[in-house]
Design a protein around this motif. Structure first.
Motif, PDB file in Angstrom:
ATOM      1  N   GLY A  89       0.817  -1.083  -0.206  1.00 50.79           N
ATOM      2  CA  GLY A  89      -0.244   0.094  -0.214  1.00 50.79           C
ATOM      3  C   GLY A  89       0.763   1.517   0.163  1.00 50.79           C
ATOM      4  O   GLY A  89       0.521   2.310  -0.917  1.00 50.79           O
ATOM      5  N   VAL A  90       2.453   0.842   0.862  1.00 49.70           N
ATOM      6  CA  VAL A  90       3.109   2.232   0.763  1.00 49.70           C
ATOM      7  C   VAL A  90       3.482   2.394  -0.530  1.00 49.70           C
ATOM      8  O   VAL A  90       3.794   3.728  -1.046  1.00 49.70           O
ATOM      9  CB  VAL A  90       3.677   2.471   2.336  1.00 49.70           C
ATOM     10  N   MET A  91       3.707   1.708  -1.119  1.00 49.32           N
ATOM     11  CA  MET A  91       4.525   1.767  -2.465  1.00 49.32           C
ATOM     12  C   MET A  91       3.497   2.042  -3.562  1.00 49.32           C
ATOM     13  O   MET A  91       4.003   2.698  -4.090  1.00 49.32           O
ATOM     14  CB  MET A  91       5.831   0.502  -3.088  1.00 49.32           C
ATOM     15  N   LEU A  92       2.522   2.162  -3.348  1.00 48.83           N
ATOM     16  CA  LEU A  92       1.287   2.053  -4.338  1.00 48.83           C
ATOM     17  C   LEU A  92       1.203   3.612  -4.305  1.00 48.83           C
ATOM     18  O   LEU A  92       1.085   4.200  -5.051  1.00 48.83           O
ATOM     19  CB  LEU A  92       0.442   1.816  -3.733  1.00 48.83           C
ATOM     20  N   GLU A  93       0.980   4.611  -3.062  1.00 47.71           N
ATOM     21  CA  GLU A  93       0.839   5.638  -2.923  1.00 47.71           C
ATOM     22  C   GLU A  93       2.284   6.097  -2.558  1.00 47.71           C
ATOM     23  O   GLU A  93       2.001   7.477  -3.712  1.00 47.71           O
ATOM     24  CB  GLU A  93       0.563   5.625  -1.021  1.00 47.71           C
ATOM     25  N   LEU A  94       3.347   5.765  -3.068  1.00 47.55           N
ATOM     26  CA  LEU A  94       4.249   6.897  -3.218  1.00 47.55           C
ATOM     27  C   LEU A  94       4.230   6.873  -4.858  1.00 47.55           C
ATOM     28  O   LEU A  94       5.078   8.141  -5.216  1.00 47.55           O
ATOM     29  CB  LEU A  94       6.150   6.186  -2.624  1.00 47.55           C
TER      30      LEU A  94
END
Length: 142
Positions: free
Chosen positions: A58-63
């Motif tokens: 999720g963090v990677m998608l957000e970044l």
């Protein structure tokens, strides 16, 4: 604990990650990506990532979304078998752009003239240790 070492090669930021990209351990990654300015691409080097969970994805998608909104390419490099399998199972392998070290080095060399010796130096530069964003301090090498 996730450690992030950053190296800017021309307009390409290589972020070498070491450890786990999991819920609660992504602050260093967020800071590292947020600190990149005046770059054309952010590349996460996942060679030393041993675990990834839904929170990390999720963090990677957000970044990815944040960088692309600024016109910055977001890529993954040296994806391990484990991470590759997780991306495949979640169908995120079609969302993230996965690149090779050779393609990154080629993009860097196209961005600025680099000799054969310079390319060898860039390969060495991809190794962690130049800057430790986990605690915000330069390492002894940087």
């Amino acid at each position: 604990m996730l450690k992030v070492h950053a190296k800017n090669l021309g307009t390409v930021a290589i972020l070498c990650l070491q450890g786990r990209i999991v819920n609660g351990e992504t602050t260093a990654l967020r800071k590292a990506v947020d600190s990149q300015s005046d770059v054309s691409a952010v590349v996460l080097d996942l060679a030393q990532v041993n675990t990834i969970d839904a929170g990390g994805l999720g963090v990677m998608l957000e970044l990815r979304q944040q960088t692309q909104a600024k016109g910055i390419h977001f890529k993954l490099m040296n994806v391990t078998k484990l991470v590759s399998r997780v991306l495949e199972i979640t169908c995120l392998n079609s969302v993230f752009e996965i690149t090779s070290e050779a393609e990154v080095l080629s993009a860097v060399s196209l961005d600025r003239p680099v000799s054969a010796m310079g390319l060898a130096t860039l390969r060495v530069a991809l190794k962690p240790g130049d800057f430790n964003l986990a605690d915000g301090s330069p390492s002894a090498n940087g």
